[in-house]
Enzyme design. Structure first.
Site, mmCIF file in Angstrom:
data_model
loop_
_atom_site.group_PDB
_atom_site.id
_atom_site.type_symbol
_atom_site.label_atom_id
_atom_site.label_comp_id
_atom_site.label_asym_id
_atom_site.label_seq_id
_atom_site.Cartn_x
_atom_site.Cartn_y
_atom_site.Cartn_z
ATOM 1 N N ARG A 164 7.254 0.377 -11.297
ATOM 2 C CA ARG A 164 6.803 -0.076 -9.974
ATOM 3 C C ARG A 164 7.452 -1.425 -9.602
ATOM 4 O O ARG A 164 6.820 -2.315 -9.044
ATOM 5 C CB ARG A 164 5.266 -0.219 -9.925
ATOM 6 C CG ARG A 164 4.496 1.003 -10.332
ATOM 7 C CD ARG A 164 4.674 2.192 -9.406
ATOM 8 N NE ARG A 164 3.860 3.302 -9.851
ATOM 9 C CZ ARG A 164 4.313 4.289 -10.655
ATOM 10 N NH1 ARG A 164 5.569 4.304 -11.066
ATOM 11 N NH2 ARG A 164 3.511 5.257 -11.020
ATOM 12 N N SER A 238 -3.057 3.040 -5.260
ATOM 13 C CA SER A 238 -3.476 2.255 -6.434
ATOM 14 C C SER A 238 -3.344 0.777 -6.094
ATOM 15 O O SER A 238 -2.269 0.343 -5.675
ATOM 16 C CB SER A 238 -2.587 2.567 -7.635
ATOM 17 O OG SER A 238 -2.606 3.934 -7.892
ATOM 18 N N GLU A 333 -0.605 -4.355 -6.801
ATOM 19 C CA GLU A 333 0.595 -3.592 -6.452
ATOM 20 C C GLU A 333 1.049 -3.852 -5.000
ATOM 21 O O GLU A 333 2.222 -4.104 -4.758
ATOM 22 C CB GLU A 333 0.331 -2.100 -6.693
ATOM 23 C CG GLU A 333 1.583 -1.266 -6.616
ATOM 24 C CD GLU A 333 1.342 0.201 -6.903
ATOM 25 O OE1 GLU A 333 1.153 0.560 -8.074
ATOM 26 O OE2 GLU A 333 1.340 0.986 -5.942
HETATM 27 P P1 FAD Z 1 5.324 -0.558 3.368
HETATM 28 O O1 FAD Z 1 3.944 -0.564 2.868
HETATM 29 O O2 FAD Z 1 5.527 -0.596 4.835
HETATM 30 O O3 FAD Z 1 6.118 -1.750 2.700
HETATM 31 C C1 FAD Z 1 6.010 -2.002 1.319
HETATM 32 C C2 FAD Z 1 7.016 -3.092 0.956
HETATM 33 O O4 FAD Z 1 8.341 -2.595 1.137
HETATM 34 C C3 FAD Z 1 6.918 -4.328 1.859
HETATM 35 O O5 FAD Z 1 7.237 -5.446 1.097
HETATM 36 C C4 FAD Z 1 8.004 -4.089 2.924
HETATM 37 O O6 FAD Z 1 8.504 -5.279 3.482
HETATM 38 C C5 FAD Z 1 9.073 -3.394 2.101
HETATM 39 N N1 FAD Z 1 9.889 -2.451 2.883
HETATM 40 C C6 FAD Z 1 9.438 -1.360 3.563
HETATM 41 N N2 FAD Z 1 10.487 -0.703 4.102
HETATM 42 C C7 FAD Z 1 11.604 -1.402 3.775
HETATM 43 C C8 FAD Z 1 12.995 -1.239 4.047
HETATM 44 N N3 FAD Z 1 13.484 -0.227 4.777
HETATM 45 N N4 FAD Z 1 13.862 -2.173 3.550
HETATM 46 C C9 FAD Z 1 13.412 -3.215 2.808
HETATM 47 N N5 FAD Z 1 12.104 -3.422 2.537
HETATM 48 C C10 FAD Z 1 11.216 -2.514 3.000
HETATM 49 N N6 FAD Z 1 3.075 4.612 -4.589
HETATM 50 C C11 FAD Z 1 3.646 5.172 -5.697
HETATM 51 O O7 FAD Z 1 4.591 4.608 -6.271
HETATM 52 N N7 FAD Z 1 3.181 6.350 -6.194
HETATM 53 C C12 FAD Z 1 2.175 7.026 -5.617
HETATM 54 O O8 FAD Z 1 1.805 8.097 -6.090
HETATM 55 C C13 FAD Z 1 1.554 6.471 -4.456
HETATM 56 N N8 FAD Z 1 0.517 7.084 -3.871
HETATM 57 C C14 FAD Z 1 -0.106 6.513 -2.778
HETATM 58 C C15 FAD Z 1 -1.186 7.165 -2.202
HETATM 59 C C16 FAD Z 1 -1.818 6.616 -1.100
HETATM 60 C C17 FAD Z 1 -3.007 7.340 -0.478
HETATM 61 C C18 FAD Z 1 -1.359 5.411 -0.540
HETATM 62 C C19 FAD Z 1 -2.009 4.824 0.673
HETATM 63 C C20 FAD Z 1 -0.269 4.741 -1.126
HETATM 64 C C21 FAD Z 1 0.369 5.290 -2.255
HETATM 65 N N9 FAD Z 1 1.467 4.660 -2.876
HETATM 66 C C22 FAD Z 1 2.055 5.231 -3.964
HETATM 67 C C23 FAD Z 1 1.962 3.373 -2.373
HETATM 68 C C24 FAD Z 1 2.983 3.541 -1.214
HETATM 69 O O9 FAD Z 1 2.813 4.757 -0.545
HETATM 70 C C25 FAD Z 1 4.436 3.459 -1.693
HETATM 71 O O10 FAD Z 1 4.674 2.254 -2.374
HETATM 72 C C26 FAD Z 1 5.441 3.578 -0.542
HETATM 73 O O11 FAD Z 1 6.751 3.597 -1.025
HETATM 74 C C27 FAD Z 1 5.302 2.460 0.495
HETATM 75 O O12 FAD Z 1 6.099 2.839 1.591
HETATM 76 P P2 FAD Z 1 5.894 2.235 3.021
HETATM 77 O O13 FAD Z 1 7.021 2.737 3.872
HETATM 78 O O14 FAD Z 1 4.539 2.495 3.515
HETATM 79 O O15 FAD Z 1 6.121 0.688 2.728
HETATM 80 P P1 NAP Z 2 -4.336 10.180 -13.603
HETATM 81 O O1 NAP Z 2 -3.557 11.442 -13.669
HETATM 82 O O2 NAP Z 2 -5.821 10.243 -13.542
HETATM 83 O O3 NAP Z 2 -3.912 9.247 -14.812
HETATM 84 C C1 NAP Z 2 -4.479 7.939 -14.966
HETATM 85 C C2 NAP Z 2 -3.396 6.996 -15.412
HETATM 86 O O4 NAP Z 2 -2.935 7.411 -16.678
HETATM 87 C C3 NAP Z 2 -2.223 7.059 -14.453
HETATM 88 O O5 NAP Z 2 -2.137 5.836 -13.834
HETATM 89 C C4 NAP Z 2 -1.007 7.420 -15.290
HETATM 90 O O6 NAP Z 2 -0.008 6.416 -15.298
HETATM 91 C C5 NAP Z 2 -1.526 7.535 -16.716
HETATM 92 N N1 NAP Z 2 -1.180 8.866 -17.271
HETATM 93 C C6 NAP Z 2 -1.872 10.030 -17.130
HETATM 94 N N2 NAP Z 2 -1.266 11.019 -17.827
HETATM 95 C C7 NAP Z 2 -0.174 10.468 -18.410
HETATM 96 C C8 NAP Z 2 0.864 10.986 -19.234
HETATM 97 N N3 NAP Z 2 0.881 12.262 -19.621
HETATM 98 N N4 NAP Z 2 1.831 10.141 -19.639
HETATM 99 C C9 NAP Z 2 1.841 8.843 -19.248
HETATM 100 N N5 NAP Z 2 0.881 8.297 -18.455
HETATM 101 C C10 NAP Z 2 -0.108 9.095 -18.047
HETATM 102 O O7 NAP Z 2 -3.823 9.299 -12.360
HETATM 103 P P2 NAP Z 2 -4.135 9.464 -10.816
HETATM 104 O O8 NAP Z 2 -4.752 8.227 -10.333
HETATM 105 O O9 NAP Z 2 -4.754 10.776 -10.510
HETATM 106 O O10 NAP Z 2 -2.653 9.464 -10.228
HETATM 107 C C11 NAP Z 2 -1.776 10.535 -10.511
HETATM 108 C C12 NAP Z 2 -0.346 10.055 -10.391
HETATM 109 O O11 NAP Z 2 -0.107 9.626 -9.061
HETATM 110 C C13 NAP Z 2 -0.039 8.872 -11.303
HETATM 111 O O12 NAP Z 2 1.268 9.012 -11.805
HETATM 112 C C14 NAP Z 2 -0.131 7.670 -10.389
HETATM 113 O O13 NAP Z 2 0.771 6.636 -10.743
HETATM 114 C C15 NAP Z 2 0.267 8.270 -9.043
HETATM 115 N N6 NAP Z 2 -0.417 7.556 -7.946
HETATM 116 C C16 NAP Z 2 0.043 6.334 -7.601
HETATM 117 C C17 NAP Z 2 -0.545 5.625 -6.571
HETATM 118 C C18 NAP Z 2 0.016 4.279 -6.145
HETATM 119 O O14 NAP Z 2 -0.382 3.783 -5.103
HETATM 120 N N7 NAP Z 2 0.893 3.673 -6.899
HETATM 121 C C19 NAP Z 2 -1.635 6.159 -5.881
HETATM 122 C C20 NAP Z 2 -2.101 7.397 -6.290
HETATM 123 C C21 NAP Z 2 -1.488 8.094 -7.319
HETATM 124 P P3 NAP Z 2 1.121 6.258 -14.170
HETATM 125 O O15 NAP Z 2 0.430 5.645 -13.003
HETATM 126 O O16 NAP Z 2 2.105 5.357 -14.824
HETATM 127 O O17 NAP Z 2 1.700 7.614 -13.872
#
Ligand code: FAD
Ligand code: NAP
Length: 340
Positions: A164, A238, A333
């Site tokens: 991340r 998250s 995050e």
């Molecule tokens: P924004 O929120 O608009 O911006 C985020 C950052 O990126 C800011 O600093 C912004 O300035 C910068 N930025 C945006 N666009 C650009 C660009 N074109 N050039 C340079 N900088 C830029 N994240 C995960 O990694 N895994 C997940 O599974 C995941 N699940 C999510 C589920 C939900 C319900 C929600 C609400 C969020 C989740 N996220 C997840 C977080 C998020 O969706 C991601 O990080 C996504 O990439 C953010 O994109 P955005 O366009 O909304 O960025």
């Molecule tokens: P989950 O499956 O309930 O798992 C809980 C945590 O354990 C996760 O954060 C995941 O890490 C870790 N995990 C589970 N199984 C694993 C495996 N086999 N090997 C290594 N790590 C493992 O998680 P969840 O909340 O439902 O989310 C599912 C996936 O979507 C995750 O990968 C999570 O990162 C992603 N997600 C991300 C966001 C965001 O905003 N960043 C929001 C929603 C969901 P990791 O997070 O490293 O995968």
């Protein structure tokens, strides 16, 4: 080419925080983007880049310019024996892009279905889910430097993608606008179903040898059940990263909490932040309009009318509770923007 003044941002951030931008624009081409940048630097205003607003918190009104690139387009621009090289513009919606790649039989991104936001933001925190992150498929990207308007290519290595993390969240924070991202996608399917939820979902449907489309559908079904829909309950996904600790620290935690959820990573271990928060008593708990989601403690939600200060109050309370109980510091995050 004109800026909109006093633009409401409520609908432009998935947490649903009420805030305004002093100036706002959504350039539709690189030429237009460069013109806006020249105008911003001439006025010496602070600038932030907005994608889908799904990974940020507004701590108040933004006193400068919010630029939301609206660049679109997806194309396959090359191929080798095993791969397609696919380029997508920064303003494309991430989930739509993933579904398009699957329809074209370009494989690899299926586990990343239903992540909100834009293609341009995807490298910023090296988005990941279910054991796949874009570092597995990123080839290179194109970005425009904010200060000079110069266009530069970044190789995958130059993006320095980590858990991340990327160079764009560290020393190049706020310096570039990502305009195009190129991915190396697979010609032959190689599904990754290591996460328990995916295995269970496929088993529930009697699927033994899943196609990438079936993996994507499983991910979509799980996420729809488990995560709050931002249009119904504001959230930024998250809220904290999963902390990575030394193996020795995990061993000492295990003595007090034998059921702790952790995943080994060489000499280190990744702790499930959601488990730490739940154990610290915060699952489903709230202060005023902001709380931890009752189905997934790692997600903070807006029950209505939250300000950035409300969000930060809960975030700090959770960090404090986890630190006290486990001696582990949770790192936020989403990035925070507002008046400095
Ligand atoms: P924004 O929120 O608009 O911006 C985020 C950052 O990126 C800011 O600093 C912004 O300035 C910068 N930025 C945006 N666009 C650009 C660009 N074109 N050039 C340079 N900088 C830029 N994240 C995960 O990694 N895994 C997940 O599974 C995941 N699940 C999510 C589920 C939900 C319900 C929600 C609400 C969020 C989740 N996220 C997840 C977080 C998020 O969706 C991601 O990080 C996504 O990439 C953010 O994109 P955005 O366009 O909304 O960025
Ligand atoms: P989950 O499956 O309930 O798992 C809980 C945590 O354990 C996760 O954060 C995941 O890490 C870790 N995990 C589970 N199984 C694993 C495996 N086999 N090997 C290594 N790590 C493992 O998680 P969840 O909340 O439902 O989310 C599912 C996936 O979507 C995750 O990968 C999570 O990162 C992603 N997600 C991300 C966001 C965001 O905003 N960043 C929001 C929603 C969901 P990791 O997070 O490293 O995968």
């Amino acid at each position: 080419m004109r800026f909109i003044e006093n633009q409401p941002l409520d609908r432009l951030n998935t947490f649903g925080i009420t805030a305004r931008a002093r100036f706002y624009a959504a350039p539709e081409s690189e030429v237009e983007l460069a013109r806006f940048l020249r105008s911003v630097t001439a006025r010496n205003l602070p600038l932030m880049v907005l994608g889908g607003g799904s990974n940020l918190i507004f701590s108040g009104d933004f006193p400068g310019v919010v630029l939301q690139p609206a660049l679109t387009g997806v194309a396959c621009i090359g191929e080798s024996a095993d791969h397609y090289l696919v380029e997508a513009a920064g303003g494309e919606k991430w989930h739509d892009f993933v579904q398009y790649t699957l329809a074209c039989h370009w494989y690899g991104l299926e586990n990343l279905s239903l992540i909100p936001g834009t293609v341009g933001a995807s490298p910023i925190q090296n988005i990941g889910a279910y054991g796949v992150e874009i570092a597995d498929h990123l080839h290179s990207l194109t970005a425009m430097e904010i200060a000079s308007g110069e266009v530069r290519e970044f190789s995958r290595e130059e993006c320095r993608l980590g858990y991340r993390e990327s160079v764009f969240k560290q020393e190049l924070r706020g310096r570039y606008i990502i305009t195009r991202v190129r991915f190396l996608l697979l010609k032959a399917a190689a599904v990754r179903t290591g996460y328990g939820d995916i295995r269970q979902e496929l088993a529930d449907h009697g699927i033994v040898q899943p196609t990438p489309r079936q993996v994507a559908d499983a991910v979509i079904a799980i996420r729809t059940r488990k995560l709050p829909l931002p249009s119904v309950l504001g959230n930024a996904g998250s809220f904290f990263k999963n902390p990575v600790v030394a193996a020795g620290k995990l061993e000492s935690l295990r003595q007090h909490f034998p059921e702790i959820v952790a995943y080994p990573q060489g000499e280190q271990a990744k702790l499930a932040a959601g488990w730490l928060i739940e154990k610290a008593g915060w699952k489903g708990r709230r202060i005023g309009p902001v709380g931890s989601y009752n189905k997934q403690a790692l997600v903070l939600v807006n029950h209505g009318g939250a300000t950035g200060a409300d969000v930060m109050q809960v975030a700090h309370a959770i960090q404090q509770a986890v630190l006290q109980m486990f001696g582990v510091q949770l790192e936020m995050e989403p990035q925070v923007y507002g008046p400095d």
